[in-house]
Design a protein around this motif. Sequence first.
Motif, PDB file in Angstrom:
ATOM      1  N   THR A  94       0.835  -1.194   0.000  1.00 50.52           N
ATOM      2  CA  THR A  94       0.000   0.000   0.000  1.00 50.52           C
ATOM      3  C   THR A  94       0.872   1.246   0.000  1.00 50.52           C
ATOM      4  O   THR A  94       2.105   1.162   0.151  1.00 50.52           O
ATOM      5  CB  THR A  94      -0.895   0.027   1.252  1.00 50.52           C
ATOM      6  N   VAL A  95       0.238   2.402  -0.153  1.00 58.28           N
ATOM      7  CA  VAL A  95       0.949   3.679  -0.071  1.00 58.28           C
ATOM      8  C   VAL A  95       1.681   3.786   1.264  1.00 58.28           C
ATOM      9  O   VAL A  95       2.869   4.136   1.315  1.00 58.28           O
ATOM     10  CB  VAL A  95      -0.051   4.850  -0.241  1.00 58.28           C
ATOM     11  N   ALA A  96       0.980   3.468   2.342  1.00 61.43           N
ATOM     12  CA  ALA A  96       1.585   3.582   3.674  1.00 61.43           C
ATOM     13  C   ALA A  96       2.770   2.636   3.823  1.00 61.43           C
ATOM     14  O   ALA A  96       3.808   3.006   4.399  1.00 61.43           O
ATOM     15  CB  ALA A  96       0.538   3.296   4.745  1.00 61.43           C
ATOM     16  N   GLN A  97       2.636   1.424   3.303  1.00 59.98           N
ATOM     17  CA  GLN A  97       3.730   0.462   3.416  1.00 59.98           C
ATOM     18  C   GLN A  97       4.931   0.878   2.579  1.00 59.98           C
ATOM     19  O   GLN A  97       6.079   0.687   2.999  1.00 59.98           O
ATOM     20  CB  GLN A  97       3.228  -0.919   2.991  1.00 59.98           C
ATOM     21  N   ASN A  98       4.690   1.428   1.408  1.00 64.00           N
ATOM     22  CA  ASN A  98       5.789   1.909   0.584  1.00 64.00           C
ATOM     23  C   ASN A  98       6.526   3.057   1.255  1.00 64.00           C
ATOM     24  O   ASN A  98       7.758   3.083   1.292  1.00 64.00           O
ATOM     25  CB  ASN A  98       5.267   2.363  -0.783  1.00 64.00           C
ATOM     26  N   ILE A  99       5.779   4.019   1.798  1.00 63.04           N
ATOM     27  CA  ILE A  99       6.418   5.165   2.448  1.00 63.04           C
ATOM     28  C   ILE A  99       7.228   4.718   3.660  1.00 63.04           C
ATOM     29  O   ILE A  99       8.320   5.221   3.922  1.00 63.04           O
ATOM     30  CB  ILE A  99       5.361   6.207   2.852  1.00 63.04           C
ATOM     31  N   GLY A 100       6.702   3.737   4.392  1.00 66.32           N
ATOM     32  CA  GLY A 100       7.385   3.293   5.612  1.00 66.32           C
ATOM     33  C   GLY A 100       8.416   2.213   5.404  1.00 66.32           C
ATOM     34  O   GLY A 100       9.020   1.748   6.376  1.00 66.32           O
ATOM     35  N   TYR A 101       8.664   1.833   4.150  1.00 64.67           N
ATOM     36  CA  TYR A 101       9.543   0.696   3.891  1.00 64.67           C
ATOM     37  C   TYR A 101      10.965   0.925   4.420  1.00 64.67           C
ATOM     38  O   TYR A 101      11.557   0.045   5.045  1.00 64.67           O
ATOM     39  CB  TYR A 101       9.579   0.399   2.394  1.00 64.67           C
ATOM     40  N   GLY A 102      11.510   2.097   4.159  1.00 63.94           N
ATOM     41  CA  GLY A 102      12.870   2.377   4.628  1.00 63.94           C
ATOM     42  C   GLY A 102      12.965   2.378   6.147  1.00 63.94           C
ATOM     43  O   GLY A 102      13.968   1.930   6.714  1.00 63.94           O
ATOM     44  N   GLU A 121       2.359  11.610   4.520  1.00 63.46           N
ATOM     45  CA  GLU A 121       1.121  11.666   3.754  1.00 63.46           C
ATOM     46  C   GLU A 121       0.497  13.058   3.814  1.00 63.46           C
ATOM     47  O   GLU A 121       0.026  13.587   2.803  1.00 63.46           O
ATOM     48  CB  GLU A 121       0.132  10.619   4.278  1.00 63.46           C
ATOM     49  N   ALA A 122       0.512  13.643   5.024  1.00 63.80           N
ATOM     50  CA  ALA A 122      -0.046  14.988   5.170  1.00 63.80           C
ATOM     51  C   ALA A 122       0.800  16.015   4.427  1.00 63.80           C
ATOM     52  O   ALA A 122       0.275  16.927   3.770  1.00 63.80           O
ATOM     53  CB  ALA A 122      -0.138  15.352   6.651  1.00 63.80           C
ATOM     54  N   LEU A 123       2.120  15.861   4.488  1.00 60.06           N
ATOM     55  CA  LEU A 123       3.037  16.804   3.856  1.00 60.06           C
ATOM     56  C   LEU A 123       2.891  16.790   2.340  1.00 60.06           C
ATOM     57  O   LEU A 123       2.976  17.837   1.689  1.00 60.06           O
ATOM     58  CB  LEU A 123       4.480  16.459   4.241  1.00 60.06           C
ATOM     59  N   LEU A 124       2.613  15.624   1.778  1.00 59.58           N
ATOM     60  CA  LEU A 124       2.610  15.453   0.325  1.00 59.58           C
ATOM     61  C   LEU A 124       1.210  15.382  -0.277  1.00 59.58           C
ATOM     62  O   LEU A 124       1.055  15.062  -1.459  1.00 59.58           O
ATOM     63  CB  LEU A 124       3.398  14.196  -0.040  1.00 59.58           C
ATOM     64  N   GLY A 125       0.190  15.660   0.520  1.00 57.25           N
ATOM     65  CA  GLY A 125      -1.174  15.640  -0.008  1.00 57.25           C
ATOM     66  C   GLY A 125      -1.672  14.252  -0.323  1.00 57.25           C
ATOM     67  O   GLY A 125      -2.465  14.061  -1.260  1.00 57.25           O
ATOM     68  N   LEU A 126      -1.242  13.259   0.464  1.00 56.53           N
ATOM     69  CA  LEU A 126      -1.643  11.877   0.235  1.00 56.53           C
ATOM     70  C   LEU A 126      -2.563  11.347   1.333  1.00 56.53           C
ATOM     71  O   LEU A 126      -2.845  10.137   1.368  1.00 56.53           O
ATOM     72  CB  LEU A 126      -0.394  10.979   0.148  1.00 56.53           C
ATOM     73  N   SER A 127      -3.017  12.212   2.206  1.00 58.93           N
ATOM     74  CA  SER A 127      -3.895  11.782   3.293  1.00 58.93           C
ATOM     75  C   SER A 127      -5.146  11.124   2.725  1.00 58.93           C
ATOM     76  O   SER A 127      -5.747  11.613   1.764  1.00 58.93           O
ATOM     77  CB  SER A 127      -4.285  12.975   4.168  1.00 58.93           C
ATOM     78  N   GLY A 128      -5.510   9.981   3.312  1.00 58.77           N
ATOM     79  CA  GLY A 128      -6.675   9.249   2.844  1.00 58.77           C
ATOM     80  C   GLY A 128      -6.367   8.233   1.772  1.00 58.77           C
ATOM     81  O   GLY A 128      -7.252   7.471   1.368  1.00 58.77           O
ATOM     82  N   ARG A 144       4.701  11.263  -5.713  1.00 59.94           N
ATOM     83  CA  ARG A 144       4.693  11.760  -4.338  1.00 59.94           C
ATOM     84  C   ARG A 144       4.968  10.651  -3.333  1.00 59.94           C
ATOM     85  O   ARG A 144       5.617  10.868  -2.309  1.00 59.94           O
ATOM     86  CB  ARG A 144       3.351  12.432  -4.034  1.00 59.94           C
ATOM     87  N   VAL A 145       4.471   9.452  -3.605  1.00 59.37           N
ATOM     88  CA  VAL A 145       4.748   8.311  -2.729  1.00 59.37           C
ATOM     89  C   VAL A 145       6.244   8.012  -2.719  1.00 59.37           C
ATOM     90  O   VAL A 145       6.842   7.784  -1.661  1.00 59.37           O
ATOM     91  CB  VAL A 145       3.945   7.066  -3.171  1.00 59.37           C
ATOM     92  N   ALA A 146       6.858   8.006  -3.910  1.00 57.11           N
ATOM     93  CA  ALA A 146       8.302   7.767  -3.990  1.00 57.11           C
ATOM     94  C   ALA A 146       9.075   8.837  -3.229  1.00 57.11           C
ATOM     95  O   ALA A 146      10.064   8.543  -2.553  1.00 57.11           O
ATOM     96  CB  ALA A 146       8.736   7.723  -5.451  1.00 57.11           C
ATOM     97  N   LEU A 147       8.620  10.075  -3.342  1.00 58.70           N
ATOM     98  CA  LEU A 147       9.274  11.167  -2.630  1.00 58.70           C
ATOM     99  C   LEU A 147       9.077  11.006  -1.126  1.00 58.70           C
ATOM    100  O   LEU A 147      10.004  11.225  -0.338  1.00 58.70           O
ATOM    101  CB  LEU A 147       8.692  12.496  -3.109  1.00 58.70           C
ATOM    102  N   GLY A 148       7.863  10.607  -0.713  1.00 59.70           N
ATOM    103  CA  GLY A 148       7.592  10.388   0.704  1.00 59.70           C
ATOM    104  C   GLY A 148       8.445   9.286   1.292  1.00 59.70           C
ATOM    105  O   GLY A 148       8.940   9.391   2.420  1.00 59.70           O
TER     106      GLY A 148
END
Length: 384
Positions: A94-102, A121-128, A144-148
Motif C-alpha cells: 500500500t501507499v503507507a507500506q511503501n512510504i514506511g519501507y525504509g 502523507e499529510a506533507l505530500l497531499g496523500l492523506s486518505g 509523491r509516494v516515492a518522494l515520501g
Amino acid sequence: MSEDGFLCVTNLSAGYAATAVLNGLDLTIRRGEFVALLGSSGCGKTTLLRAIAGFVQPSGGAISVAGRNVTNLPPDRRGMALVFQSYALWPHMTVAQNIGYGLKLKRQPRAEIERRVAEMEALLGLSGLGARKPGELSGGQRQRVALGRALAIDPQILLLDEPLSNLDARIRLQVRHEIRALQQRLGITAVHVTHDREEAMVMADRIVIMNGGRIAQQGTPEDVYNRPASSFVAAFMGAENRLVLTGHAEASRFEIVPGNGNAGCVVPLDGRPLASGTVEARFRAEAAQLLTGKSTESLPPSNLELEGRVGNVSYPGGLWRHSVRVGDAEILVDAPCAFAPGETVKVRIPHEALFLFTTREAAPSPANPSRSGIQNRALETSEA
C-alpha cells in the motif's frame, strides 16, 4: 567544516567496465542547496549521481558529506535517499507500506513508523490514500509516494534521478514546483538529474551543465542562460542558431565585418576573450527581431543585421516561427506575426543576445571581406 563544502566530490573518476565516464571531476555543494545536473544522454550526469548515492564505485577520487568520507560506504550508510526515474514502488504494498519501507528496514518501532508515514502523507497531499496500491494512483500521486518514501528516513541529501520524466506535461509543471517548495521548506540538500533545461531553470539554485563526463559550466540559472561559457553551453541553453562571422577585436569592442548575408557592426566585448578572426555566433530564435526586407527602421550600431529569405513558417504557440535562409546557413526566428514563405526579410539581433566564441581553426584576414561572413561548415569550438 565549511557550509560551502557540505557535499564534496573531489577528483572523481568512474565508469563501467573499461569505459570511462567521469575523469577527475570536482564538485562542491552547499548545505541546503538545490543543484541540477543538466545534460544530454551519455554526458555522465546519472553516473555522477549514482556514484554519490553509492551505486557506482569510483575508480578514483573521493566523496565526502559534512567532512565524512563516504566513498566506500554502502548506500544505506551515506545519509542519502534516491528517488528513481521509475519510482521503484512495490506494487503489492500500500501507499503507507511503501512510504514506511525504509523505516521498517531500519527496524524502527511500529508506532514511530505509523507516525512518520502519517506525517509524510499529510506533507505530500496523500492523506486518505494510505490503503491504496500504486496501481490505483495517478502518475503524480505515485511520484509523491516515492518522494515520501525517500523523505521518511530523514536523509541529509535528497537525490533525484529524472523523477518527472514519466509524467505528462501538465502534471510535470505542477510537481516540479511542489518539489522545489518542499525542498525549500525542509531546507534539505538536493541533487537533481535532468535533461530538461526549463526544469533545471525553475527548480535549481545552481545548474551544473555536463558534457562528455566533464563540467562544461556551472552557475545560477541566470548566469548560465545569459553568460554561456562556450558554444556548447549556449546551444544547450537554447541559443541553437549558429553563424560563422569574421571580425577583429579592439580594446573593449569587437568589430564584425560585412559578409555574405550580414552587415557590419560593432559589439562590446563585455569581458569575452575574443580574438581577431573567425568567430562562432549563437542566438535564440525569440531573441531576434524579424522585419520586412524593405524596412527603413534605424539600426542601433551594436545590433547585428542579417538579410535572408523566409522558408517554412509554423505556429508552435504564442509566436510564429520562421526558418530563414541567410547566405549558406539556415536559422530560426520567432515573430508575433507570420511572414510569407519566399519573402525577403531582415533579422536583427541585439548585442546582449548575441553570444560570440573564438573558433579554433585559422581565421581569414579581416582585411579581406570577400572571405568573411556566414559560412555553413563544421567548426570546432572552444568548450569549457
